[in-house]
Scaffold this motif. Structure first.
Motif, PDB file in Angstrom:
ATOM      1  N   LYS A  32      -8.402   2.068  11.807  1.00 42.08           N
ATOM      2  CA  LYS A  32      -8.241   2.442  10.400  1.00 42.08           C
ATOM      3  C   LYS A  32      -8.440   1.202   9.523  1.00 42.08           C
ATOM      4  O   LYS A  32      -8.029   0.117   9.902  1.00 42.08           O
ATOM      5  CB  LYS A  32      -6.848   3.028  10.177  1.00 42.08           C
ATOM      6  N   THR A  33      -9.054   1.405   8.377  1.00 41.30           N
ATOM      7  CA  THR A  33      -9.326   0.280   7.482  1.00 41.30           C
ATOM      8  C   THR A  33      -8.525   0.412   6.192  1.00 41.30           C
ATOM      9  O   THR A  33      -8.531   1.464   5.560  1.00 41.30           O
ATOM     10  CB  THR A  33     -10.830   0.214   7.143  1.00 41.30           C
ATOM     11  N   ILE A  34      -7.853  -0.668   5.850  1.00 43.74           N
ATOM     12  CA  ILE A  34      -7.149  -0.740   4.561  1.00 43.74           C
ATOM     13  C   ILE A  34      -7.983  -1.598   3.623  1.00 43.74           C
ATOM     14  O   ILE A  34      -8.239  -2.764   3.908  1.00 43.74           O
ATOM     15  CB  ILE A  34      -5.750  -1.375   4.726  1.00 43.74           C
ATOM     16  N   ARG A  35      -8.422  -1.004   2.511  1.00 43.89           N
ATOM     17  CA  ARG A  35      -9.044  -1.822   1.454  1.00 43.89           C
ATOM     18  C   ARG A  35      -7.950  -2.139   0.449  1.00 43.89           C
ATOM     19  O   ARG A  35      -7.415  -1.232  -0.191  1.00 43.89           O
ATOM     20  CB  ARG A  35     -10.186  -1.048   0.784  1.00 43.89           C
ATOM     21  N   ALA A  84      -7.296   5.474  -7.595  1.00 41.68           N
ATOM     22  CA  ALA A  84      -8.078   5.549  -6.348  1.00 41.68           C
ATOM     23  C   ALA A  84      -7.147   5.769  -5.143  1.00 41.68           C
ATOM     24  O   ALA A  84      -7.493   6.489  -4.198  1.00 41.68           O
ATOM     25  CB  ALA A  84      -8.911   4.285  -6.170  1.00 41.68           C
ATOM     26  N   LEU A  85      -5.974   5.171  -5.184  1.00 42.66           N
ATOM     27  CA  LEU A  85      -4.990   5.385  -4.110  1.00 42.66           C
ATOM     28  C   LEU A  85      -4.551   6.853  -4.085  1.00 42.66           C
ATOM     29  O   LEU A  85      -4.418   7.458  -3.018  1.00 42.66           O
ATOM     30  CB  LEU A  85      -3.755   4.498  -4.322  1.00 42.66           C
ATOM     31  N   GLN A  90      -9.029   4.484  -1.882  1.00 38.34           N
ATOM     32  CA  GLN A  90      -8.629   3.092  -1.657  1.00 38.34           C
ATOM     33  C   GLN A  90      -7.233   3.161  -1.053  1.00 38.34           C
ATOM     34  O   GLN A  90      -6.503   4.144  -1.305  1.00 38.34           O
ATOM     35  CB  GLN A  90      -8.618   2.308  -2.983  1.00 38.34           C
ATOM     36  N   GLU A  91      -6.843   2.145  -0.270  1.00 36.65           N
ATOM     37  CA  GLU A  91      -5.591   2.272   0.468  1.00 36.65           C
ATOM     38  C   GLU A  91      -4.436   1.458  -0.106  1.00 36.65           C
ATOM     39  O   GLU A  91      -3.290   1.890  -0.049  1.00 36.65           O
ATOM     40  CB  GLU A  91      -5.808   1.875   1.948  1.00 36.65           C
ATOM     41  N   VAL A  92      -4.719   0.258  -0.637  1.00 36.39           N
ATOM     42  CA  VAL A  92      -3.625  -0.604  -1.129  1.00 36.39           C
ATOM     43  C   VAL A  92      -4.001  -1.274  -2.449  1.00 36.39           C
ATOM     44  O   VAL A  92      -5.146  -1.709  -2.628  1.00 36.39           O
ATOM     45  CB  VAL A  92      -3.265  -1.701  -0.082  1.00 36.39           C
ATOM     46  N   THR A  93      -3.043  -1.348  -3.364  1.00 32.10           N
ATOM     47  CA  THR A  93      -3.157  -2.217  -4.531  1.00 32.10           C
ATOM     48  C   THR A  93      -1.756  -2.700  -4.898  1.00 32.10           C
ATOM     49  O   THR A  93      -0.767  -2.141  -4.422  1.00 32.10           O
ATOM     50  CB  THR A  93      -3.871  -1.536  -5.717  1.00 32.10           C
ATOM     51  N   PHE A 250      -3.267   8.017   3.001  1.00 25.50           N
ATOM     52  CA  PHE A 250      -3.529   7.086   4.102  1.00 25.50           C
ATOM     53  C   PHE A 250      -2.265   6.874   4.939  1.00 25.50           C
ATOM     54  O   PHE A 250      -2.301   6.947   6.166  1.00 25.50           O
ATOM     55  CB  PHE A 250      -4.033   5.751   3.549  1.00 25.50           C
ATOM     56  N   TYR A 251      -1.156   6.659   4.247  1.00 19.51           N
ATOM     57  CA  TYR A 251       0.122   6.397   4.931  1.00 19.51           C
ATOM     58  C   TYR A 251       0.491   7.566   5.845  1.00 19.51           C
ATOM     59  O   TYR A 251       0.912   7.368   6.983  1.00 19.51           O
ATOM     60  CB  TYR A 251       1.213   6.169   3.877  1.00 19.51           C
ATOM     61  N   ASP A 252       0.313   8.786   5.347  1.00 15.76           N
ATOM     62  CA  ASP A 252       0.658   9.978   6.137  1.00 15.76           C
ATOM     63  C   ASP A 252      -0.222  10.118   7.381  1.00 15.76           C
ATOM     64  O   ASP A 252       0.166  10.775   8.342  1.00 15.76           O
ATOM     65  CB  ASP A 252       0.549  11.246   5.278  1.00 15.76           C
ATOM     66  N   GLY A 253      -1.396   9.496   7.350  1.00 15.87           N
ATOM     67  CA  GLY A 253      -2.301   9.572   8.501  1.00 15.87           C
ATOM     68  C   GLY A 253      -2.028   8.500   9.559  1.00 15.87           C
ATOM     69  O   GLY A 253      -2.690   8.462  10.596  1.00 15.87           O
ATOM     70  N   LEU A 254      -1.063   7.628   9.288  1.00 10.14           N
ATOM     71  CA  LEU A 254      -0.723   6.582  10.270  1.00 10.14           C
ATOM     72  C   LEU A 254       0.265   7.135  11.295  1.00 10.14           C
ATOM     73  O   LEU A 254       1.012   8.081  11.006  1.00 10.14           O
ATOM     74  CB  LEU A 254      -0.077   5.384   9.558  1.00 10.14           C
TER      75      LEU A 254
END
Ligand code: KDG
Length: 339
Positions: A32-35, A84-85, A90-93, A250-254
């Motif tokens: 998994k990629t976190i941008r 975007a999150l 996008q995954e993190v800001t 994204f978090y829920d998919g971890l």
């Protein structure tokens, strides 16, 4: 050689062994990629914090989660990256709480001018129940607040005149963050505020679209604002926390293990970020003076006049922020001060 690579071996980081069994340390076999994007530049402690987060997460997940870091608004500004999150693109800001109040209004509690008297009190209050409950509120907006990081006490710069008294604010065109409480507070002090994304700020200062802005010394120095600003005052009018945000999608998919890893990493990287940030904010006022900025100290008496002037604005915003949250934060500040 091609065949060898395709068959896996050490280069294979899909986490699957050849018989399909899951061998990854933390995951479900998928990389998994976190941008992760921020508005400040690569020299700022905020970016160093992101690099720390990357190091911890990649190590703890054995590369099952890869973190790509972006600075200087390469992925957008605080508001657009937060959106975007929400969309999962996008995954993190790590925005300031001020623009985050456009998503969860309660975050504006930190925009109450002169709320925190010191970094120590900020630490205590942000670790306390009211502030931690605000992070949980983000989930209703498809965001996960993993930790508070630090932007810090904000100080005023401008290109017109030294600011030492309330009267000196009169008519100054000041860029503020996109936050209604900031806007009203600066109007009450006599300035002429314009909300603007951070990514547009340097150019606006350079072209004279605005006379001034307010940010912590680390930002003023590391973003080279001293090149286009002549005066700096220690207004310390607001302490800005950052919130380390992750896309809920994204978090829920971890996996549960990965969720724990990113949570712990956001906190540990935050401790590192806050330490560097304090060193930077303590050091860079002198650097600004060395670069030729004229520094003005605000006397206790003048600061008290500013505190008094903005009280009606705080009253006006209390219902929007939530009276319980406002009262709860004031109580927490008092509690922290009495310790
Ligand atoms: O990376 C954070 C920046 O985007 C922003 O929050 C900085 O304090 C800031 C400002 O003035 O917009």
């Amino acid at each position: 050689a091609l065949l060898l690579v395709a068959c896996g071996g050490e280069e294979d980081n899909t986490g699957e062994s050849q018989n399909g069994e899951n061998v990854s340390a933390s995951g479900d076999g998928e990389v998994k990629t976190i941008r992760a994007g921020i508005g400040l530049n690569q020299d700022h402690p905020q970016y160093k914090g992101l690099l720390k987060f990357k190091e911890i997460v990649e190590e703890e997940t054995d590369g099952d989660i890869v973190v790509e870091t972006y600075h200087s608004g390469q992925l957008g500004d605080d508001r657009s990256m937060t959106e975007a999150l929400q969309l999962g693109s996008q995954e993190v800001t790590v925005p300031s709480t001020a623009p985050l109040a456009n998503f969860v209004p309660e975050f504006s509690v930190f925009d109450i001018p002169f709320l925190f008297p010191s970094e120590e009190v900020a630490d205590e209050v942000l670790a306390g129940e009211v502030a931690q409950d605000l992070l949980k509120k983000l989930e209703e907006k498809d965001l996960v607040g993993l930790a508070y990081w630090e932007n810090g006490f904000r100080d005023l710069t401008n290109s017109e005149r030294p600011v030492e008294t309330i009267e000196d604010f009169e008519g100054l065109d000041i860029r503020t963050m996109e936050n209604d409480l900031h806007l009203e507070a600066f109007k009450t002090l006599g300035a002429n505020p314009t909300p603007m994304a951070f990514t547009e700020l340097f150019t606006a200062l350079q072209q004279g679209t605005v006379d001034g802005q307010e940010n912590p010394y680390a930002t003023i120095y590391l973003e080279n604002f001293y090149e286009v600003q002549d005066y700096v005052s220690d207004t310390h009018h607001v302490y800005s926390p950052f919130v380390f945000l992750m896309s809920k999608q994204f978090y829920d998919g971890l996996t549960e293990e990965q969720q724990q890893i990113v949570r712990d990493a956001a906190i540990e990287a935050g401790e590192h970020q806050i330490k560097l940030n304090r060193e930077a904010n303590a050091e860079y006022l002198q650097s600004l003076i060395d670069e030729g900025m004229q520094y003005s100290e605000i006397s206790d008496e003048e600061r008290q006049k500013m505190v008094d002037a903005v009280q009606p604005v705080i009253e006006d915003f209390k219902d929007d922020i939530g009276p319980d949250v406002v009262d709860g934060i004031y109580e927490a500040v008092e509690q922290a001060q009495s310790e």
